[in-house]
Design a protein around this motif. Structure first.
Motif, PDB file in Angstrom:
ATOM      1  N   GLU A  69       0.843  -1.207   0.000  1.00 17.58           N
ATOM      2  CA  GLU A  69       0.000   0.000   0.000  1.00 17.58           C
ATOM      3  C   GLU A  69       0.877   1.256   0.000  1.00 17.58           C
ATOM      4  O   GLU A  69       0.574   2.234  -0.690  1.00 17.58           O
ATOM      5  N   GLU A  72       2.475   1.709  -3.448  1.00 14.04           N
ATOM      6  CA  GLU A  72       1.457   2.199  -4.386  1.00 14.04           C
ATOM      7  C   GLU A  72       1.306   3.725  -4.268  1.00 14.04           C
ATOM      8  O   GLU A  72       1.102   4.426  -5.248  1.00 14.04           O
ATOM      9  N   ALA A  73       1.443   4.244  -3.040  1.00 15.60           N
ATOM     10  CA  ALA A  73       1.167   5.659  -2.766  1.00 15.60           C
ATOM     11  C   ALA A  73       2.380   6.579  -2.972  1.00 15.60           C
ATOM     12  O   ALA A  73       2.223   7.776  -3.135  1.00 15.60           O
ATOM     13  N   ARG A 383       2.084  10.652  -7.553  1.00 15.10           N
ATOM     14  CA  ARG A 383       1.636   9.626  -6.604  1.00 15.10           C
ATOM     15  C   ARG A 383       0.906  10.346  -5.482  1.00 15.10           C
ATOM     16  O   ARG A 383       1.319  11.437  -5.091  1.00 15.10           O
ATOM     17  N   PRO A 384      -0.155   9.736  -4.905  1.00 14.11           N
ATOM     18  CA  PRO A 384      -0.974  10.463  -3.913  1.00 14.11           C
ATOM     19  C   PRO A 384      -0.271  10.693  -2.575  1.00 14.11           C
ATOM     20  O   PRO A 384      -0.660  11.576  -1.808  1.00 14.11           O
ATOM     21  N   SER A 386       0.725  10.751   1.225  1.00 13.11           N
ATOM     22  CA  SER A 386       0.065  10.519   2.510  1.00 13.11           C
ATOM     23  C   SER A 386      -1.461  10.577   2.428  1.00 13.11           C
ATOM     24  O   SER A 386      -2.139   9.921   3.215  1.00 13.11           O
ATOM     25  N   SER A 387      -2.018  11.338   1.460  1.00 12.60           N
ATOM     26  CA  SER A 387      -3.492  11.437   1.437  1.00 12.60           C
ATOM     27  C   SER A 387      -4.126  10.057   1.230  1.00 12.60           C
ATOM     28  O   SER A 387      -5.131   9.729   1.865  1.00 12.60           O
ATOM     29  N   ALA A 388      -3.511   9.230   0.364  1.00 17.62           N
ATOM     30  CA  ALA A 388      -4.050   7.873   0.135  1.00 17.62           C
ATOM     31  C   ALA A 388      -3.935   7.032   1.406  1.00 17.62           C
ATOM     32  O   ALA A 388      -4.845   6.287   1.771  1.00 17.62           O
ATOM     33  N   ALA A 391      -6.434   8.010   4.187  1.00 16.53           N
ATOM     34  CA  ALA A 391      -7.785   7.472   3.932  1.00 16.53           C
ATOM     35  C   ALA A 391      -7.862   6.020   4.403  1.00 16.53           C
ATOM     36  O   ALA A 391      -8.831   5.618   5.062  1.00 16.53           O
ATOM     37  N   LEU A 392      -6.809   5.223   4.093  1.00 18.16           N
ATOM     38  CA  LEU A 392      -6.784   3.820   4.533  1.00 18.16           C
ATOM     39  C   LEU A 392      -6.789   3.732   6.057  1.00 18.16           C
ATOM     40  O   LEU A 392      -7.543   2.950   6.646  1.00 18.16           O
TER      41      LEU A 392
END
Length: 439
Positions: A69, A72-73, A383-384, A386-388, A391-392
């Motif tokens: 994860e 990915e971010a 790439r998103p 910390s925001s992504a 959310a998780l």
């Protein structure tokens, strides 16, 4: 991190940390009576105040969020979570009450939340530390330092209370090899030799042939060995002799001894001693091995602390891990076969070296990452970040602690320490920390 930031003016760095507070080893590993080593906190704090750096505490990678994860971010992920496990002795009696790892003991007096239940029993007069590195010396020093010398440090209130009641008078540090192979450094040894109210016990016999062999020894090792040698064989001057004679506590180095088992007390409820195999050395220099001679010796004690090394744990099933070496397989910090994933520190090199070595190592990994960025080896495109991840975490009910949250906790600790003249009174309960932050 500071380094990467300067080298790349657009870089954003997010730090994920399992504990609700920052500074890891500096907070939980460095001894309370070594405040000067903690100055690095100021550099960290400056970096954390940068608009391009964020701290996310109370987030356990591998549990609250996975490495895939994170990959990915972000364009790149660096694992530098150290070696938080201790190496087991793997001898009978290791599980007895009265036996614990030096690592847990250090965590206990430094306020590491997971070690607060330790409650070591210091009602015996002799403690044995298995190992002869800086951590072993730290533990011996804390056990033997007069409590009034510790009360103005950031040692925890609970630990200070237990140490005030301590009846430990003698501490033995046991090593399989000889004086030329000790793993501590000269500054720590000198401090130990000069410790108020204590005297060193070194057997001159262990140092008989050393003088001749010092010629081929590298300089730092040579200076260290000369200090040991002088302490063991030279007659102290009148002032030092008087100081030693009046000392109520003592510590000593036992060489050429390898632990075979912890001996239980008659009721089986604690440790009564350690059975040691007498060893001799084979080979030369740092690679010397200790081999048993067949002779045995029992060393009576009521407390056994093992300080024979550390090991890293695997963090996430997606990350390769060499459980034999206890490291993440890598080449110059690039994790083998996982592009965009890096590692640094003990999880990269194995558990050896001091803070300075690890610092240099992190700069090298930082440079490797920047080279890969310049060479176009990292994913391109946005790439998103910390925001992504936020959310998780929020969907999983995880409440991160930010750096400004930490500054509130920091102010609280400093305020609690003020009444007693301590630099701070550490908070040791993560639940209380989160309550204070209104989480």
């Amino acid at each position: 991190m500071e380094n990467k930031d300067r080298e790349h003016p657009q870089a954003h760095v997010d730090i994920y940390e399992k504990q609700p507070v920052p500074f890891g080893l500096v907070r939980f590993g460095v001894a309370p009576d070594h405040p000067e080593v903690k100055n690095v906190i100021n550099t960290f704090t400056q970096t954390a105040h940068s608009g391009r750096c964020a701290f996310w505490g109370n987030v356990e990678v591998g549990r609250d969020v996975t490495v895939p994860e994170l990959r990915e971010a972000y364009h790149a992920v660096v694992l530098s979570y150290g070696a938080e496990d201790h190496r087991a002795l793997e001898i009978p009696g290791e599980e007895l009450p009265g036996v614990c790892s030096a690592r847990a003991f250090v965590g206990w007096y430094n306020g590491l939340p997971e070690n607060q239940e330790l409650k070591p029993d210091l009602s015996c007069d002799t403690a044995v530390i298995l190992g002869q590195g800086n951590v072993a010396l730290d533990v011996a020093r804390i056990l033997l330092t007069p409590p009034e010398h510790l009360e103005k440090t950031d040692i925890t209130k609970a630990a200070l209370g237990v140490l005030r009641q301590s009846r430990v008078k003698t501490v033995w540090l046991v090593g399989r090899r000889g004086p030329l192979q000790v793993a501590f450094t000269i500054k720590e040894l000198r401090e130990m030799i000069q410790l108020p109210g204590t005297r060193p016990i070194l057997d001159p016999v262990d140092f008989l042939d050393l003088q001749d062999r010092l010629k081929e020894v590298p300089r730092p090792r040579k200076r260290l060995t000369e200090l040991l040698l002088r302490t063991a064989v030279e007659k102290p001057g009148p002032e030092e002799a008087a100081r030693r004679a009046s000392a109520s506590r003592a510590w000593g180095l036992r060489f050429f001894r390898s632990p075979q088992q912890v001996l239980p007390s008659p009721d089986g409820r604690g440790a009564a001693g350690v059975r040691l195999a007498v060893t001799r050395l084979e080979g030369v220099g740092e690679t010397t091995r200790a081999v048993p001679t067949g002779a045995m010796e029992d060393l009576p004690c009521g407390l056994v602390l093992s300080s024979v090394g550390y090991k890293s744990r695997p963090i996430d099933p997606s990350v390769p891990f060499d459980s034999k070496l206890g490291v993440i397989p890598n080449v110059e910090g690039r994790v083998t076969d996982v592009p965009g994933l890096y590692c640094s520190g003990w999880v990269k090199r194995g558990p050896t070296g001091v803070i300075a070595t690890t610092m240099t190592d992190s700069f090298l990994t930082g440079q490797t990452l920047l080279q890969d960025l310049k060479a176009g080896l990292l994913p391109s495109g946005p790439r998103p970040g910390s925001s992504a991840i936020q959310a998780l975490l929020s969907s999983r009910g995880v409440q991160p602690v930010s750096f400004s949250d930490w500054e509130k906790l920091d102010a609280e600790e400093v305020a609690r320490g003020q009444g007693t003249g301590k630099p701070r009174e550490k908070l040791v309960d993560p639940q209380e920390m989160l309550r204070l932050l209104g989480h």
